[in-house]
Design a protein around this motif. Structure first.
Motif, short mmCIF file in Angstrom:
data_model
loop_
_atom_site.label_atom_id
_atom_site.label_comp_id
_atom_site.label_asym_id
_atom_site.label_seq_id
_atom_site.Cartn_x
_atom_site.Cartn_y
_atom_site.Cartn_z
N ALA A 129 -13.73 7.13 -3.23
CA ALA A 129 -13.51 6.83 -2.05
C ALA A 129 -13.23 7.68 -1.17
O ALA A 129 -13.73 8.46 -0.07
CB ALA A 129 -12.99 5.65 -2.08
N ARG A 130 -12.42 8.70 -1.98
CA ARG A 130 -11.99 10.13 -1.60
C ARG A 130 -12.93 10.91 -1.19
O ARG A 130 -13.05 11.93 0.07
CB ARG A 130 -10.72 10.67 -2.54
CG ARG A 130 -9.94 10.03 -1.99
CD ARG A 130 -8.11 10.36 -2.83
NE ARG A 130 -8.98 11.62 -4.27
CZ ARG A 130 -7.73 10.77 -4.99
NH1 ARG A 130 -7.05 9.40 -5.16
NH2 ARG A 130 -8.16 11.63 -6.30
N ARG A 131 -13.75 11.50 -1.77
CA ARG A 131 -14.43 12.08 -2.52
C ARG A 131 -15.92 11.61 -1.32
O ARG A 131 -16.27 12.21 -0.85
CB ARG A 131 -15.23 12.55 -3.58
CG ARG A 131 -14.48 13.31 -4.71
CD ARG A 131 -15.80 13.19 -5.74
NE ARG A 131 -15.76 12.78 -6.63
CZ ARG A 131 -15.50 11.84 -7.47
NH1 ARG A 131 -13.34 11.84 -8.31
NH2 ARG A 131 -15.42 10.85 -7.77
N SER A 132 -16.51 10.28 -1.14
CA SER A 132 -16.98 10.21 -0.88
C SER A 132 -17.35 9.52 0.88
O SER A 132 -18.06 9.67 1.85
CB SER A 132 -17.81 8.40 -1.37
OG SER A 132 -16.75 7.79 -1.03
N ASP A 133 -16.22 9.19 1.22
CA ASP A 133 -15.42 9.07 2.48
C ASP A 133 -14.38 9.18 3.36
O ASP A 133 -13.63 8.17 3.44
CB ASP A 133 -15.95 7.93 3.33
CG ASP A 133 -16.50 7.19 4.72
OD1 ASP A 133 -15.69 8.35 5.76
OD2 ASP A 133 -16.83 6.65 4.93
N GLY A 134 -13.78 10.60 3.58
CA GLY A 134 -12.77 10.98 3.54
C GLY A 134 -11.64 10.96 4.93
O GLY A 134 -11.02 10.39 4.81
N GLU A 135 -13.13 10.70 5.75
CA GLU A 135 -12.35 10.25 7.39
C GLU A 135 -11.73 8.55 6.82
O GLU A 135 -11.38 8.08 7.28
CB GLU A 135 -13.66 10.89 7.74
CG GLU A 135 -13.00 10.48 9.50
CD GLU A 135 -12.08 10.71 10.27
OE1 GLU A 135 -11.38 10.18 11.26
OE2 GLU A 135 -11.39 11.72 9.45
N SER A 136 -12.57 8.08 6.55
CA SER A 136 -12.57 5.86 6.62
C SER A 136 -11.27 5.80 5.26
O SER A 136 -10.17 5.46 5.51
CB SER A 136 -13.78 5.60 5.52
OG SER A 136 -15.05 5.84 6.86
N VAL A 137 -11.00 6.63 4.30
CA VAL A 137 -9.95 6.87 3.57
C VAL A 137 -8.98 7.09 4.52
O VAL A 137 -7.61 6.46 4.69
CB VAL A 137 -9.95 7.66 2.18
CG1 VAL A 137 -8.32 7.65 1.48
CG2 VAL A 137 -10.71 7.52 1.33
N ARG A 138 -9.02 8.13 5.08
CA ARG A 138 -7.94 8.68 6.48
C ARG A 138 -6.79 7.32 7.06
O ARG A 138 -6.27 7.46 7.67
CB ARG A 138 -8.15 9.94 7.03
CG ARG A 138 -6.72 10.43 7.16
CD ARG A 138 -7.39 11.56 8.54
NE ARG A 138 -8.30 11.17 9.32
CZ ARG A 138 -8.20 11.00 10.69
NH1 ARG A 138 -6.35 10.50 10.95
NH2 ARG A 138 -8.82 10.67 11.40
N ILE A 139 -8.23 6.97 8.15
CA ILE A 139 -8.07 5.67 8.95
C ILE A 139 -6.85 4.86 8.49
O ILE A 139 -6.28 4.57 8.60
CB ILE A 139 -9.19 5.72 9.56
CG1 ILE A 139 -9.85 6.68 10.33
CG2 ILE A 139 -9.20 4.15 10.34
CD1 ILE A 139 -11.04 6.08 10.67
N ALA A 140 -7.85 4.29 7.09
CA ALA A 140 -7.01 2.99 6.07
C ALA A 140 -5.80 3.79 5.88
O ALA A 140 -4.57 1.94 6.14
CB ALA A 140 -8.15 2.76 5.49
N LYS A 141 -5.14 4.50 5.25
CA LYS A 141 -4.18 4.79 5.06
C LYS A 141 -3.57 4.80 6.41
O LYS A 141 -1.84 4.93 6.33
CB LYS A 141 -4.52 6.55 4.39
CG LYS A 141 -2.67 6.78 3.62
CD LYS A 141 -3.14 8.01 2.95
CE LYS A 141 -3.52 9.21 3.90
NZ LYS A 141 -2.36 9.23 4.38
N ASP A 142 -4.19 5.52 7.39
CA ASP A 142 -2.94 5.65 8.81
C ASP A 142 -2.73 4.22 9.14
O ASP A 142 -1.03 4.13 9.62
CB ASP A 142 -3.53 6.20 9.95
CG ASP A 142 -3.48 7.97 9.18
OD1 ASP A 142 -2.71 7.91 8.36
OD2 ASP A 142 -4.20 8.28 10.23
N VAL A 143 -3.44 3.35 9.37
CA VAL A 143 -3.57 1.86 9.60
C VAL A 143 -2.22 1.04 8.77
O VAL A 143 -1.15 0.43 9.41
CB VAL A 143 -3.83 1.28 9.83
CG1 VAL A 143 -4.15 -0.28 10.54
CG2 VAL A 143 -5.38 1.46 10.51
N LEU A 144 -2.22 1.20 7.51
CA LEU A 144 -1.69 0.90 6.51
C LEU A 144 -0.28 1.06 6.74
O LEU A 144 0.46 0.44 6.39
CB LEU A 144 -2.07 0.40 4.94
CG LEU A 144 -3.67 -0.06 4.84
CD1 LEU A 144 -3.77 0.63 3.76
CD2 LEU A 144 -3.35 -1.03 5.33
#
Length: 269
Positions: free
Chosen positions: A15-30
């Motif tokens: 997930a980090r390699r395929s879509d880092g932006e979505s990972v960052r957004i999810a991490k920030d919300v959580l």
């Protein structure tokens, strides 16, 4: 914060390699809505260690279907799957999120992360085999061997090749798809559905409402259907696809339904 507000967020490396932006957004919300411990495992061993050390934190996976299946499998083998609900923020290619979508997990990073924080746990069935393998979505045993008569006892001669070429040029021969079949014995709660003397194209099993729906598809005619708590397939070596994982070959395997064996956080209502 109370224990339910404490999360262990496991971010899959794919997930980090395929879509880092979505990972960052999810991490920030959580992180904004909970006391979240973030883990970045690089392999299966680190993944397992992170789960083993989670304490009272609720496990959350950010990744694709394979990530969810890995978490379910690890917790099942540790006999901790029933202890609480899992959560997921799906990140990956569309084709790698089919199980998450079918289970009702929101596809957007923000919506999924908010569901982790505000959703409710839903108990779901599980198929378990005798080797501790698990099936979340569905099981399929497709035929993989070629149809009889697909090979010749003697190599073609040059003359045969020429005649075939001439026929093709004069009138193209229609291409017929070869029918691939199994020779399997399929039993549902001990009731015989099909035996090795009858070919089948595929066998599929899916758990729903605490039971297993079994479908045996012959080369011709209507599929054979049954509902059971346990399904046994045996016969010559066969491979099977459990969710996204291809396993085998084996000669015998039994899958048993475990009703409401695990929980997944989904949107309320």
């Amino acid at each position: 914060m109370s224990a339910p507000d404490q999360l262990l967020v496991v971010i899959d490396p794919v997930a980090r390699r395929s879509d880092g932006e979505s990972v960052r957004i999810a991490k920030d919300v959580l992180s904004a809505g909970s006391s979240a411990k973030i883990c970045f495992p690089d392999g299966p061993q680190e993944y397992a260690r992170a789960l083993a050390r989670r304490g009272s934190r609720r496990p959350v996976v950010i990744g694709d279907d394979g990530s969810l299946l890995r978490m379910v499998t690890l917790l099942h083998r540790e006999r901790e799957l029933s202890a609480g609900a899992l959560s997921m923020v799906p990140v990956g290619a569309a084709g790698s999120l089919e199980i998450a979508r079918s289970l009702g997990v929101p596809m957007g990073a923000v919506a999924a992360a908010r569901t982790v924080l505000e959703g409710s746990a839903r108990r779901l069935d599980l198929l378990v085999d005798e080797s501790d393998g698990v099936v979340v979505g569905g099981l399929r045993i497709p035929a993989t061997t070629g149809s009889p008569g697909s090979s010749s006892d003697h190599p073609p001669s040059v003359w045969d090749t020429c005649r075939s070429l001439v026929r093709t040029l004069v009138r193209p021969t229609p291409v017929l798809a070869a029918v691939r079949t199994h020779r399997l014995r399929v039993e549902a709660d001990g009731v015989l559905l099909s035996d090795v003397d009858k070919p089948v194209e595929a066998v599929s099993v899916r758990s729903t409402s605490g039971r297993a729906e079994v479908v045996v598809r012959p080369p011709a005619g209507s599929p054979l259907r049954a509902v059971a708590t346990a399904v046994t397939v045996s016969g010559p070596d066969f491979r099977y696809r459990a969710d996204t994982v291809l396993s085998g070959p084996v000669r015998r395997r039994t899958w048993t339904v475990r009703p409401e064996a695990w929980g997944l956080t989904l949107p309320r209502g």
